[in-house]
Design a protein around this motif. Structure first.
Motif, short mmCIF file in Angstrom:
data_model
loop_
_atom_site.label_atom_id
_atom_site.label_comp_id
_atom_site.label_asym_id
_atom_site.label_seq_id
_atom_site.Cartn_x
_atom_site.Cartn_y
_atom_site.Cartn_z
N CYS A 77 0.76 -1.16 -0.01
CA CYS A 77 0.02 -0.05 0.04
C CYS A 77 0.67 1.39 -0.06
CB CYS A 77 -0.89 -0.01 1.28
SG CYS A 77 -2.12 -1.11 0.92
N ARG A 142 -8.74 5.19 9.23
CA ARG A 142 -9.40 3.85 8.84
C ARG A 142 -8.33 2.43 8.94
NH1 ARG A 142 -12.47 7.05 8.11
NH2 ARG A 142 -13.73 7.71 6.22
N ILE A 144 -7.68 -0.87 7.32
CA ILE A 144 -7.37 -1.49 5.93
C ILE A 144 -7.03 -3.03 6.06
CG2 ILE A 144 -5.96 -1.35 3.62
CD1 ILE A 144 -8.05 1.02 4.11
N TRP A 145 -7.77 -3.98 5.32
CA TRP A 145 -7.49 -5.10 5.27
C TRP A 145 -6.96 -5.71 4.06
CZ3 TRP A 145 -11.51 -3.39 8.54
CH2 TRP A 145 -11.22 -3.85 9.91
N THR A 146 -7.33 -4.96 2.99
CA THR A 146 -6.90 -5.29 1.50
C THR A 146 -6.34 -4.14 0.80
OG1 THR A 146 -9.35 -4.71 0.72
CG2 THR A 146 -8.90 -7.17 1.60
N GLU A 148 -7.39 -3.36 -2.22
CA GLU A 148 -8.45 -2.62 -2.82
C GLU A 148 -9.35 -1.50 -2.10
OE1 GLU A 148 -8.09 -6.07 -2.77
OE2 GLU A 148 -7.24 -5.98 -4.82
N GLU A 149 -9.22 -2.10 -0.65
CA GLU A 149 -9.76 -0.93 0.21
C GLU A 149 -8.74 0.44 0.19
OE1 GLU A 149 -11.97 -3.32 3.88
OE2 GLU A 149 -9.92 -3.37 3.91
N GLU A 152 -9.31 2.46 -2.78
CA GLU A 152 -10.46 3.34 -2.83
C GLU A 152 -10.20 4.33 -1.89
OE1 GLU A 152 -14.15 4.21 -3.75
OE2 GLU A 152 -13.04 2.78 -4.68
N LEU A 153 -9.65 4.26 -0.94
CA LEU A 153 -9.23 5.25 0.04
C LEU A 153 -8.38 6.35 -0.34
CD1 LEU A 153 -9.52 6.12 3.23
CD2 LEU A 153 -7.52 4.95 3.58
#
Length: 155
Positions: A77, A142, A144-146, A148-149, A152-153
């Motif tokens: 990330c 937030r 975050i687990w993935t 993709e999340e 998006e963030l």
């Protein structure tokens, strides 16, 4: 604080990182092996004086390494964010238990992120507290687990 109070406190800390200071007047230092993963370090000999008696100071601590999958998610990330011009700051050793893992900054935006292992990561009480507090202060904070999340963030 009684021995039982101190024992209850360290037991309550459970699987969290902690650092607890006490002195040789406490029975806790003689029972440290009862607390799974705890380590004891003599900080200073004769460092505290009570009623003409010099006591040794102790630091009892537990440090748990981050899950490897969590580290990999955080690294991926962070790489993704930096490629898109975000500044990334690792938040560690701040003295505030539960503070999020990273702070991302760009164009006047500040986003705090707590990374968790997909499927099994859980927030501690302290982590939940910090995320809620930061959101109440109108920051974006937030879990975050993935990937993709995360995408998006920071879009």
């Amino acid at each position: 604080m009684t021995y039982q109070d101190q024992s209850d406190l360290l037991t309550l800390m459970g699987s969290r990182n902690y650092c607890y200071f006490t002195n040789s007047n406490s029975a806790l230092v003689f029972h440290i092996k009862e607390f799974e993963g705890a380590r004891q370090v003599v900080k200073k000999r004769g460092g505290v004086s009570y009623a003409q008696k010099r006591l040794d100071e102790f630091m009892i601590y537990r440090h748990i390494k981050m899950n490897q999958k969590e580290k990999e998610l955080e690294a991926a990330c962070t790489r993704y964010a930096r490629e898109r011009g975000w500044l990334s700051i690792k938040l560690e050793n701040t003295g505030h238990t539960g503070i999020p893992d990273r702070l991302y900054l760009k164009d006047g935006k500040a986003i705090f992120v707590e990374f968790k292992t997909p499927g099994s990561g859980r927030l501690s009480v302290f982590q939940s507290h910090w995320l809620e507090r930061l959101n109440c202060e109108r920051f974006t904070a937030r879990t975050i687990w993935t990937m993709e999340e995360f995408k998006e963030l920071i879009k």
